[in-house]
Design a protein around this motif. Structure first.
Motif, mmCIF file in Angstrom:
data_model
loop_
_atom_site.group_PDB
_atom_site.id
_atom_site.type_symbol
_atom_site.label_atom_id
_atom_site.label_comp_id
_atom_site.label_asym_id
_atom_site.label_seq_id
_atom_site.Cartn_x
_atom_site.Cartn_y
_atom_site.Cartn_z
ATOM 1 N N TRP A 258 11.072 4.137 -3.466
ATOM 2 C CA TRP A 258 10.253 4.133 -4.673
ATOM 3 C C TRP A 258 10.535 2.936 -5.578
ATOM 4 O O TRP A 258 9.655 2.505 -6.328
ATOM 5 N N LYS A 259 11.720 2.377 -5.475
ATOM 6 C CA LYS A 259 11.970 1.123 -6.199
ATOM 7 C C LYS A 259 11.090 0.005 -5.653
ATOM 8 O O LYS A 259 10.614 -0.853 -6.401
ATOM 9 N N ILE A 260 10.878 0.028 -4.336
ATOM 10 C CA ILE A 260 10.010 -0.976 -3.710
ATOM 11 C C ILE A 260 8.553 -0.690 -4.053
ATOM 12 O O ILE A 260 7.823 -1.583 -4.509
ATOM 13 N N LEU A 261 8.120 0.553 -3.838
ATOM 14 C CA LEU A 261 6.712 0.911 -4.031
ATOM 15 C C LEU A 261 6.259 0.714 -5.475
ATOM 16 O O LEU A 261 5.102 0.365 -5.727
ATOM 17 N N GLU A 262 7.162 0.940 -6.426
ATOM 18 C CA GLU A 262 6.800 0.809 -7.832
ATOM 19 C C GLU A 262 6.964 -0.611 -8.367
ATOM 20 O O GLU A 262 6.645 -0.886 -9.530
ATOM 21 N N SER A 263 7.456 -1.494 -7.515
ATOM 22 C CA SER A 263 7.616 -2.893 -7.919
ATOM 23 C C SER A 263 6.245 -3.566 -8.019
ATOM 24 O O SER A 263 5.453 -3.543 -7.078
ATOM 25 N N ALA A 264 5.974 -4.163 -9.161
ATOM 26 C CA ALA A 264 4.695 -4.851 -9.361
ATOM 27 C C ALA A 264 4.534 -5.990 -8.364
ATOM 28 O O ALA A 264 3.422 -6.263 -7.884
#
Length: 309
Positions: free
Chosen positions: A90-96
């Protein structure tokens, strides 16, 4: 994100292309060709990262598919979805930056990508490492990262079907495989923190352009220093890649004042071992070391105090 070693590889590949390929590419602006090489690496990295995230997300997809069967079994109704809630995912997926990269590069449109994701996931769930990961309810940071590293290094990279798929769609895989592994491991240390739109910062891009330009402009002088050291070797019969690496190494020794000479020599030995013949590392070590000693005795190498840089 891309290291100086990676930059040297891209410059080496650019010089090799300019030396060996005819037609439009040979007449292309060298800097634009270098930029094209770097863009290709970026696109490949984004696709690998996208695959990694999709494998993790597939836990949720698998759960929904199995639960929607006409007669789902107890096992179908209890698929463990811990992986799809992984902190690193989720850190990756939520990265702009990641969202923008997916929007621009459209990795989901690569043919057969969904099948590859499903196959990797199905192999993953049978491994002891995955079963150990889902067996605990806690989400320790180390285990959250370790399962991601495991998927990439043990389920994707050794997977012949997946790598054949990648090779089919990204012609630079053979040249960039080693780089991709290192970039991914670095990225997973701080997922989502890198700017995927600018994998080469301003300082490293300047280094790349200067190394490319210097290696081209000073080539004749570099050859004047290299040829006397070849002894019984015919310069025309030496592997093109070995000559390019030696030329780059000489230019770096002479014209890049903040890079220690030991670092330069070691870097080109390693590149020779990784990208040329088994004997190339030792061969290039001997040539560059001899040239370095001559240049030092003639007071032609002037390095600034790089420790203060």
């Amino acid at each position: 994100m891309i290291s100086r070693r990676n930059i040297r590889v891209k410059v080496m590949q650019t010089l090799y292309t300019l030396n060996t390929v005819d037609g439009e590419i040979k007449n292309m602006d060298p800097v634009k060709l270098l930029q094209k090489q770097l863009d290709s690496s970026r696109q490949l990295f984004i696709y690998l990262l996208y695959t990694l995230t999709e494998v993790a997300r597939y836990a949720e997809t698998d759960s929904l598919k199995r639960a929607s069967k006409n007669l789902p079994s107890a096992q179908d109704l209890n698929v463990n979805t811990k992986l799809s809630g992984n902190e690193y995912l989720w850190k990756i997926l939520e990265s702009a930056s990641f969202q923008k990269a997916v929007e621009s590069e459209k990795p989901h449109l690569v043919e057969d990508s969904k099948t590859q994701v499903k196959n990797i996931y199905n192999q993953l769930v049978e491994t002891p490492e995955y079963k150990e990961y889902i067996s605990t309810q806690s989400r320790e940071k180390k285990s959250e990262k370790d399962i991601f590293v495991f998927i990439f290094t043990n389920m994707m990279l050794p997977n012949e079907d997946y790598i054949s798929h990648v090779e089919e769609h990204f012609t630079n895989w053979d040249d960039d495989a080693e780089m991709m592994e290192q970039l991914m491991l670095n990225y997973l240390q701080k997922p989502g923190s890198y700017n995927l739109q600018e994998m080469v910062g301003e300082e490293k891009w300047l280094f790349a352009k200067n190394l490319l330009a210097t290696s081209r402009e000073k080539r004749e002088y570099a050859l004047e220093l290299i040829k006397p050291k070849l002894k019984n070797w015919d310069a025309e019969r030496i592997a093109v890649l070995d000559m390019i690496l030696m030329e780059m190494g000489v230019c770096e020794l002479l014209y890049f004042e903040t890079i220690p000479t030991k670092v330069t020599i070691n870097e080109y030995i390693d590149l020779a071992k990784a990208y040329s013949t088994p004997q190339s590392g030792q061969f290039i070590n001997g040539i560059l070391d001899n040239i370095h000693k001559d240049l030092m005795s003639q007071n032609k190498i002037h390095k600034v105090n790089f420790k203060n840089k």
